[in-house]
Design a protein around this motif. Structure first.
Motif, PDB file in Angstrom:
ATOM      1  N   ASP A   1     -18.169  17.322   4.437  1.00  0.00           N
ATOM      2  CA  ASP A   1     -18.903  17.870   3.280  1.00  0.00           C
ATOM      3  C   ASP A   1     -19.230  17.690   1.731  1.00  0.00           C
ATOM      4  OD1 ASP A   1     -20.929  20.045   2.724  1.00  0.00           O
ATOM      5  OD2 ASP A   1     -19.667  21.633   3.325  1.00  0.00           O
ATOM      6  N   GLN A   2     -19.845  16.949   0.963  1.00  0.00           N
ATOM      7  CA  GLN A   2     -19.962  16.742   0.434  1.00  0.00           C
ATOM      8  C   GLN A   2     -20.695  17.565  -1.228  1.00  0.00           C
ATOM      9  OE1 GLN A   2     -19.484  12.778   0.321  1.00  0.00           O
ATOM     10  NE2 GLN A   2     -17.582  12.723   0.723  1.00  0.00           N
ATOM     11  N   SER A   3     -20.796  17.157  -2.193  1.00  0.00           N
ATOM     12  CA  SER A   3     -21.264  18.608  -2.624  1.00  0.00           C
ATOM     13  C   SER A   3     -22.857  17.687  -2.961  1.00  0.00           C
ATOM     14  CB  SER A   3     -21.141  18.238  -4.474  1.00  0.00           C
ATOM     15  OG  SER A   3     -21.097  17.112  -5.144  1.00  0.00           O
ATOM     16  N   HIS A   4     -23.352  16.000  -2.262  1.00  0.00           N
ATOM     17  CA  HIS A   4     -24.337  15.734  -3.017  1.00  0.00           C
ATOM     18  C   HIS A   4     -24.622  15.372  -0.721  1.00  0.00           C
ATOM     19  CE1 HIS A   4     -21.087  12.287  -2.081  1.00  0.00           C
ATOM     20  NE2 HIS A   4     -22.155  11.747  -1.506  1.00  0.00           N
ATOM     21  N   GLY A   5     -24.414  16.352  -0.600  1.00  0.00           N
ATOM     22  CA  GLY A   5     -24.723  16.291   1.225  1.00  0.00           C
ATOM     23  C   GLY A   5     -23.622  15.686   1.735  1.00  0.00           C
TER      24      GLY A   5
ATOM     25  N   PRO B   1     -34.548  18.779   3.364  1.00  0.00           N
ATOM     26  CA  PRO B   1     -33.664  17.380   3.725  1.00  0.00           C
ATOM     27  C   PRO B   1     -32.896  16.434   4.391  1.00  0.00           C
ATOM     28  CG  PRO B   1     -32.349  19.006   1.573  1.00  0.00           C
ATOM     29  CD  PRO B   1     -33.389  20.008   2.224  1.00  0.00           C
TER      30      PRO B   1
ATOM     31  N   ALA C   1     -25.925  27.823  -5.409  1.00  0.00           N
ATOM     32  CA  ALA C   1     -25.915  26.370  -5.354  1.00  0.00           C
ATOM     33  C   ALA C   1     -26.013  26.146  -7.149  1.00  0.00           C
ATOM     34  CB  ALA C   1     -27.006  25.809  -4.651  1.00  0.00           C
TER      35      ALA C   1
ATOM     36  N   LEU D   1     -21.404  13.153   4.887  1.00  0.00           N
ATOM     37  CA  LEU D   1     -21.319  11.892   5.012  1.00  0.00           C
ATOM     38  C   LEU D   1     -21.236  11.367   6.121  1.00  0.00           C
ATOM     39  CD1 LEU D   1     -20.916   8.801   3.598  1.00  0.00           C
ATOM     40  CD2 LEU D   1     -19.058   9.312   3.225  1.00  0.00           C
TER      41      LEU D   1
END
Length: 283
Positions: free
Chosen positions: A238-242, A96, A137, A244
């Motif tokens: 660092d977040q669970s969806h990527g 990604p 993951a 920021l």
């Protein structure tokens, strides 16, 4: 000027900074375009990073927007440099975009600081530790996805090597060190790796032990990437969806203050090494 379909992270930041520069001068897009002798549509495309912009035009913008900070202007010109991705571009078909943005941000940083509560910092992870993290993951990555992500992480660590490594300061909570990721042997090798890395001149490692109790910033995982001037610094969370990305002036000030508070409660580098060494003998 030719339109660009996939601007790099640095080119996107350049567009944002040029818009901020105009807004700080209290100029509308129409007024800014008139000063530059271009259309409002052209200026909007520059600020949206759809068009490239030359060093000469950046200097003209700085002059018209009454910006006398030469180092900042040179930093903007630097952002306008390479239009193609670096080594991380080899992963663009398999990973990604946000992960590649992290690699790009780190690559161009003049220094890095991080704070980790739940995990060992990615730049200091061993291969086995990183691979086990990727395997956990949800939803699960395929075997090839795991390996691509591990390889990217290992290549990111290259900025800590070489003749001119990037200065790196990491704050890690004891919780991240206590979790035996991958089992006892992998965990022991990871702690040993941290000890080795902490002895290097350009790496500063500090531990926040459980005994400290509550502290500012607990629960956050962040990396502060220094630019060539403070205005061009960036924080990524660092977040669970990527990841920021954060770069507004007020937010940067808040994260600088937060990291300073965390550093003040953490053990010194020397005591941190002693702490990790004791943990290693206990495994």
């Amino acid at each position: 000027m030719a339109a660009r379909t996939a601007p790099t992270l640095r080119r996107l930041r350049l567009g944002t900074e040029l818009r901020r520069l105009r807004e700080r001068a209290d100029l509308t897009a129409t007024e800014g375009a008139r000063l530059l002798g271009i259309s409002q549509a052209q200026l909007s495309n520059i600020e949206a990073s759809r068009f490239g912009v030359s060093p000469e035009r950046i200097r003209a913008m700085a002059l018209n927007y009454r910006c006398a900070d030469e180092r900042y202007v040179e930093g903007l010109i630097d952002l306008a440099g390479d239009r193609k991705p670096g080594w991380w571009g080899t992963f663009q078909e398999v990973l990604p975009r946000p992960l590649l943005d992290v690699a790009e941000l780190e690559h161009y940083s003049t220094a890095l600081r991080s704070a980790n509560t739940a995990h060992v910092p990615g730049l200091l992870q061993t291969t086995d530790h990183a691979r086990e993290i990727m395997r956990q993951a949800v939803p699960a990555f395929s075997r090839s996805d795991v390996e691509h992500r591990v390889n990217l992480r290992l290549q990111r660590q290259g900025l800590l090597e070489g003749a001119e490594p990037v200065p790196y300061q990491a704050i890690v909570h004891e919780a991240a060190l206590r979790v035996p990721v991958g089992g006892r042997d992998v965990a022991k090798r990871q702690l040993a790796h941290l000890l080795d890395q902490s002895e290097r001149e350009h790496i500063t490692l500090q531990v926040i032990p459980f005994a400290i109790g509550a502290y500012p910033g607990s629960g956050q995982t962040l990396v502060y990437a220094h630019g060539v001037v403070p205005q061009l610094d960036t924080v990524y969370l660092d977040q669970s969806h990527g990841p920021l990305m954060v770069d507004a002036e007020a937010e940067l000030d808040a994260y600088r203050a937060l990291l300073a508070r965390m550093e003040s409660v953490a053990l010194t580098p020397s005591k941190s090494r002693d702490f990790i060494h004791t943990m290693t003998t206990e495994l």
